[in-house]
Design an enzyme around this catalytic site. Structure first.
Site, short mmCIF file in Angstrom:
data_model
loop_
_atom_site.label_atom_id
_atom_site.label_comp_id
_atom_site.label_asym_id
_atom_site.label_seq_id
_atom_site.Cartn_x
_atom_site.Cartn_y
_atom_site.Cartn_z
N ASP A 124 42.71 41.09 33.63
CA ASP A 124 42.95 40.10 32.57
C ASP A 124 42.70 40.71 31.18
O ASP A 124 43.09 40.15 30.17
CB ASP A 124 41.99 38.91 32.76
CG ASP A 124 42.73 37.63 33.13
OD1 ASP A 124 43.96 37.59 32.96
OD2 ASP A 124 42.05 36.69 33.58
N GLN A 176 39.91 33.04 37.77
CA GLN A 176 40.71 32.04 37.06
C GLN A 176 39.80 31.17 36.18
O GLN A 176 38.80 30.64 36.64
CB GLN A 176 41.46 31.17 38.09
CG GLN A 176 42.42 30.16 37.47
CD GLN A 176 43.56 30.82 36.70
OE1 GLN A 176 44.16 31.78 37.15
NE2 GLN A 176 43.84 30.32 35.51
N LYS A 184 50.67 33.42 40.60
CA LYS A 184 50.29 34.83 40.62
C LYS A 184 50.49 35.41 42.02
O LYS A 184 51.04 36.50 42.18
CB LYS A 184 48.82 34.99 40.17
CG LYS A 184 48.67 34.78 38.67
CD LYS A 184 47.25 34.49 38.23
CE LYS A 184 47.26 34.10 36.76
NZ LYS A 184 46.00 33.54 36.28
#
Ligand code: NAP
Length: 286
Positions: free
Chosen positions: A120, A97, A53
């Protein structure tokens, strides 16, 4: 022979457009979108995702920060960090994460993220907005799958779509997005009876189950578009493979994605797109 749908190529094209957009935004607002990724612990899979990322954000010229915290961080401390990031006007996107260590309630942490910074698309209010067809940050993998399908020029409206898998992060949201595109959608799962019979009806087959090479040629309708979301290790070769037996299904399918190089690159590209979107909304408000 099925045409291979390349997520790698589409992602490269989207990256060119996003780079240009970020330059424009920087000129307009004096800064670039800022993505903050929080990584707890040092699980090798998570470290590799987070590195990927940061690499893409750097390639795009997007500001990004990775905050690493030890496995021993308490839930309270992590929630405190989220509150700080929520309040920080220079932060546009926050991604925690997953998975988190067992002593931390992931749902509580996700719900603590400002929904407008939830790049997300996992915040309960963003999930609700998706199901109510209201503007929201969409989850990256389902968004990427729809992008891939649209890039092929295949019409989705009126088609029979079968999604295998009903997880909150892939199966359910992609089924909803296909429904929004006016496909007739069936969601199959581990309790579905006569699965091959169901999947053989699919003009569009999306597979998100996490079982190496599970979908075999007899499960695919000739000419179907097959999207393989799975990321697995082939038990025989140890190499990365999808949920679809590519070699067997490719001759039957009309179009098919590969693993790697299919859905994977789209997920991370859509994360970048969400961060730009969050930034634009943020700047319009303040
Ligand atoms: P998950 O949460 O484990 O869900 C798996 C789903 O598959 C469940 O709904 C399960 O049904 C269903 N399933 C399992 N075995 C089945 C079977 N034999 N027949 C029919 N359905 C079956 O997985 P996930 O998070 O959605 O991820 C799925 C795969 O996608 C994994 O390989 C993951 O690594 C990959 N993935 C890739 C990306 C990417 O960017 N490329 C992103 C996310 C996930 P039940 O509900 O009945 O248990």
């Amino acid at each position: 022979m099925g045409m291979v749908i390349s997520g790698k190529d589409l992602s490269a094209e989207m990256k060119r457009q996003m780079s240009a957009r970020i330059k424009e935004l920087e000129q307009q607002y004096g800064r670039t979108p800022h993505l903050v990724v929080v990584l707890v612990g040092d699980d090798p899979g998570s470290v590799s995702y987070v590195t990927g990322k940061a690499k893409m954000a750097n390639e795009l010229g997007m500001k990004n920060t990775t905050i690493r915290k030890p496995e021993t961080i308490t839930e309270e401390e992590l929630l405190g960090l989220i509150a700080e990031l929520n309040a920080d006007r220079t932060v546009d996107g926050i991604l925690v994460q997953l998975p988190l260590p067992k002593h931390i309630d992931s749902e509580k942490v996700i719900a603590a993220i400002d929904r407008e910074k939830d790049v997300d698309g996992f915040h309960p209010l963003n999930v609700a907005a998706l199901w109510l067809k209201q503007p929201c940050l969409l989850p990256c993998t389902p968004k990427g799958i729809i992008r891939l399908l649209k890039s092929t020029g295949v019409e989705i409206a009126g088609k029979r779509a079968v999604v295998i898998g009903r997880s909150n992060i892939v199966g359910l949201p992609v089924a909803k997005l296909l429904l929004d595109e006016n496909a007739t959608v069936t969601i199959a799962h581990s309790r579905t009876r006569n699965l091959p019979e169901v999947t053989r009806e699919a003009d569009i087959l999306v597979v998100a189950i996490g079982r190496p090479k599970f979908v075999t040629a007899d499960m695919v309708k000739p000419g179907a578009v097959v999207i393989d979301v799975g990321v697995n290790r082939d038990p025989e070769t140890g190499k990365l493979c999808g949920d679809v037996d590519f070699a067997a299904c490719e001759p039957v399918a009309g179009m098919i994605t590969k693993v790697p190089g299919g859905v994977g690159p789209m997920t991370i590209t859509c994360l970048m797109e969400n961060t730009i979107e969050a930034f634009e909304r943020h700047m319009q408000k303040h």
